[in-house]
Design an enzyme around this catalytic site. Structure first.
Site, PDB file in Angstrom:
ATOM      1  N   THR A 175     -14.619   4.827  -0.291  1.00  0.00           N
ATOM      2  CA  THR A 175     -15.493   5.560   0.634  1.00  0.00           C
ATOM      3  C   THR A 175     -14.792   6.797   1.208  1.00  0.00           C
ATOM      4  O   THR A 175     -15.432   7.638   1.820  1.00  0.00           O
ATOM      5  CB  THR A 175     -15.996   4.650   1.783  1.00  0.00           C
ATOM      6  OG1 THR A 175     -14.893   3.884   2.253  1.00  0.00           O
ATOM      7  CG2 THR A 175     -17.094   3.733   1.316  1.00  0.00           C
ATOM      8  N   ARG A 215     -20.047  -2.742  12.256  1.00  0.00           N
ATOM      9  CA  ARG A 215     -19.807  -2.574  13.690  1.00  0.00           C
ATOM     10  C   ARG A 215     -20.937  -3.231  14.468  1.00  0.00           C
ATOM     11  O   ARG A 215     -22.084  -3.234  14.015  1.00  0.00           O
ATOM     12  CB  ARG A 215     -19.759  -1.077  14.070  1.00  0.00           C
ATOM     13  CG  ARG A 215     -18.552  -0.330  13.504  1.00  0.00           C
ATOM     14  CD  ARG A 215     -17.246  -0.828  14.111  1.00  0.00           C
ATOM     15  NE  ARG A 215     -16.066  -0.158  13.611  1.00  0.00           N
ATOM     16  CZ  ARG A 215     -15.304  -0.596  12.608  1.00  0.00           C
ATOM     17  NH1 ARG A 215     -15.642  -1.711  11.968  1.00  0.00           N
ATOM     18  NH2 ARG A 215     -14.222   0.039  12.255  1.00  0.00           N
ATOM     19  N   LYS A 244      -6.305  -4.189  -5.108  1.00  0.00           N
ATOM     20  CA  LYS A 244      -6.910  -3.083  -5.881  1.00  0.00           C
ATOM     21  C   LYS A 244      -6.064  -2.678  -7.083  1.00  0.00           C
ATOM     22  O   LYS A 244      -5.604  -1.525  -7.191  1.00  0.00           O
ATOM     23  CB  LYS A 244      -7.137  -1.859  -4.989  1.00  0.00           C
ATOM     24  CG  LYS A 244      -8.025  -2.113  -3.775  1.00  0.00           C
ATOM     25  CD  LYS A 244      -8.293  -0.815  -3.030  1.00  0.00           C
ATOM     26  CE  LYS A 244      -9.190  -0.990  -1.826  1.00  0.00           C
ATOM     27  NZ  LYS A 244      -8.567  -1.691  -0.693  1.00  0.00           N
ATOM     28  N   LYS A 252      -8.918 -11.497   4.859  1.00  0.00           N
ATOM     29  CA  LYS A 252      -8.523 -10.517   3.834  1.00  0.00           C
ATOM     30  C   LYS A 252      -7.074 -10.101   4.083  1.00  0.00           C
ATOM     31  O   LYS A 252      -6.714  -9.710   5.193  1.00  0.00           O
ATOM     32  CB  LYS A 252      -9.422  -9.279   3.900  1.00  0.00           C
ATOM     33  CG  LYS A 252      -9.020  -8.195   2.897  1.00  0.00           C
ATOM     34  CD  LYS A 252     -10.035  -7.074   2.874  1.00  0.00           C
ATOM     35  CE  LYS A 252      -9.725  -5.958   3.826  1.00  0.00           C
ATOM     36  NZ  LYS A 252      -8.780  -4.952   3.342  1.00  0.00           N
ATOM     37  N   ASP A 273      -6.650  -8.271  -1.295  1.00  0.00           N
ATOM     38  CA  ASP A 273      -7.200  -6.928  -1.557  1.00  0.00           C
ATOM     39  C   ASP A 273      -6.082  -5.999  -2.026  1.00  0.00           C
ATOM     40  O   ASP A 273      -5.582  -5.186  -1.249  1.00  0.00           O
ATOM     41  CB  ASP A 273      -7.844  -6.442  -0.243  1.00  0.00           C
ATOM     42  CG  ASP A 273      -8.456  -5.064  -0.342  1.00  0.00           C
ATOM     43  OD1 ASP A 273      -8.744  -4.610  -1.456  1.00  0.00           O
ATOM     44  OD2 ASP A 273      -8.643  -4.443   0.729  1.00  0.00           O
ATOM     45  N   ASP A 317      -4.032  -0.302 -13.623  1.00  0.00           N
ATOM     46  CA  ASP A 317      -2.901   0.003 -14.506  1.00  0.00           C
ATOM     47  C   ASP A 317      -3.373  -0.233 -15.937  1.00  0.00           C
ATOM     48  O   ASP A 317      -4.569  -0.470 -16.172  1.00  0.00           O
ATOM     49  CB  ASP A 317      -1.702  -0.900 -14.135  1.00  0.00           C
ATOM     50  CG  ASP A 317      -0.361  -0.233 -14.461  1.00  0.00           C
ATOM     51  OD1 ASP A 317      -0.243   0.363 -15.552  1.00  0.00           O
ATOM     52  OD2 ASP A 317       0.560  -0.314 -13.634  1.00  0.00           O
ATOM     53  N   ASP A 333      -5.442  -6.707   9.058  1.00  0.00           N
ATOM     54  CA  ASP A 333      -4.667  -5.488   8.818  1.00  0.00           C
ATOM     55  C   ASP A 333      -3.474  -5.432   9.772  1.00  0.00           C
ATOM     56  O   ASP A 333      -3.409  -4.594  10.680  1.00  0.00           O
ATOM     57  CB  ASP A 333      -5.573  -4.250   8.964  1.00  0.00           C
ATOM     58  CG  ASP A 333      -6.617  -4.197   7.861  1.00  0.00           C
ATOM     59  OD1 ASP A 333      -6.299  -4.587   6.723  1.00  0.00           O
ATOM     60  OD2 ASP A 333      -7.757  -3.776   8.138  1.00  0.00           O
TER      61      ASP A 333
END
Ligand code: C5P
Length: 234
Positions: free
Chosen positions: A121, A183, A63, A34, A61, A66, A10
């Site tokens: 989530t 975690r 997502k 990712k 990723d 459409d 990220d």
């Protein structure tokens, strides 16, 4: 299907991503990574090609959600990037998911793993009822969407580790569960609410764990990655 740890890269630039991944250059097996919207929109397909050429497996990723034709054509473009896994929103309907598979399948019949997002989530029962006018229990909606993904021919879903067992019970043990929200037992939870350790995720039957900050923000990211592998894969 082997279990694996996927590192969520990220970051918002190629520079930051490469300086992070350079730390792993001594490893024989390059980590599965990712690439999400942030990095892809910043750097485009070049980042995928570069990471591929460095030997990483890639979960792209993005997502997609459409109309079926648009998703089919977009998936056909993504399949040429030779990623290993990508995804769509199950809310796009079974027709859209079938179109995604068609677009993703290469001429030789091979294709990347395709998984679906069920309910994010960040969506809870109240939001679902008020914003989306869906009044069924969220658990039932998640399993319904997972089943839609299965009957559309998809390989699995992204879900909370807490849902992985139920997804396997509903859709079969070969239906892949990719689970974020991981975690270490002695680590920071951060903004994740419902978390599991890599060892618990293994026990509950997750096929892939997606781990971001416990690795990217660790003092020694390689050691943290190896700890994930030791707990989840070995
Ligand atoms: O840093 P952390 O381990 O929380 O990162 C988890 C990754 O998984 C992030 O890329 C996040 O966007 C993603 N993710 C998630 N929860 C979902 C779906 C994706 O945390 N339901």
């Amino acid at each position: 299907m082997g279990r694996d740890v996927i590192i969520a890269c990220d970051f918002n630039s190629a520079e930051e991503t490469f300086s992070f991944l350079d730390k792993f250059s001594a490893l024989e097996q390059k980590p599965f990574v990712k690439i999400g919207m942030e990095l892809y929109y910043a750097e485009g397909p070049a980042i995928v090609r570069e990471l591929k050429s460095r030997g990483h497996k890639i979960f792209l990723d993005l997502k997609l959600h459409d109309i079926p034709t648009t998703v089919k054509k977009s998936m056909s473009v993504l399949s040429k990037l030779d990623v290993d896994m990508t995804n769509v929103h199950a809310a796009g309907t079974t027709r859209m998911m079938e179109a995604a598979i068609e677009g993703l399948t290469r001429e030789d019949g091979t294709r990347p793993i395709l998984i679906a997002v069920t309910q994010l989530t960040s969506t809870d029962q109240e939001i679902m009822e008020k914003d989306l006018l869906i009044n069924e229990p969220i658990d039932k909606v998640v399993m319904h969407y997972a089943n839609n993904a299965k009957i559309s021919g998809l390989d699995g879903v992204v879900c909370s580790p807490l849902e992985a067992k139920k997804v396997h019970d509903t859709c079969g043990k070969d239906f892949i569960t990719v689970t974020p929200g991981v975690r270490f037992a002695d680590g920071d939870v951060g903004d994740q609410k419902r978390v599991m350790t890599p060892a618990q995720a293994k026990e509950i039957g997750s096929d892939y764990i997606v781990v971001g900050r416990p690795i990217t923000k660790a003092e020694d990211p390689v050691a943290a990655y190896k700890r994930c592998l030791a707990e989840f894969v070995d």
